[in-house]
Write a protein that holds these residues in place. Sequence first.
Motif: not given
Length: 87
Positions: A8-23
């Motif tokens: 959850r912390i990691f998703i918050f960080l990368i979302t705030s930088e507008n980085i695409k991700y997939q869990v």
Amino acid sequence: IDAIAALRIFIFLITSENIKYQVIPVFNNDQLEEKIDKLKNNEGLIEGFVFINCGGNIDFTKSWITQNEIKIIIQDIKRPINHNNIN
């Protein structure tokens, strides 16, 4: 529980930088290797992997991930760990 909190912390960080991700949740090393092999078709789009509480005892030095210079971050509290992944 710790892995979920870290995610959850990691998703918050990368979302705030507008980085695409997939869990992709996995339950064991066999399933982890299977999911990684499925992602091989998208290797041009993948810039890195972050493993949270998994992947520490797998040797990634001979896989397609390291051959294509994809960055890997492994955060695993389980033992034993594979020391080939340190570099």
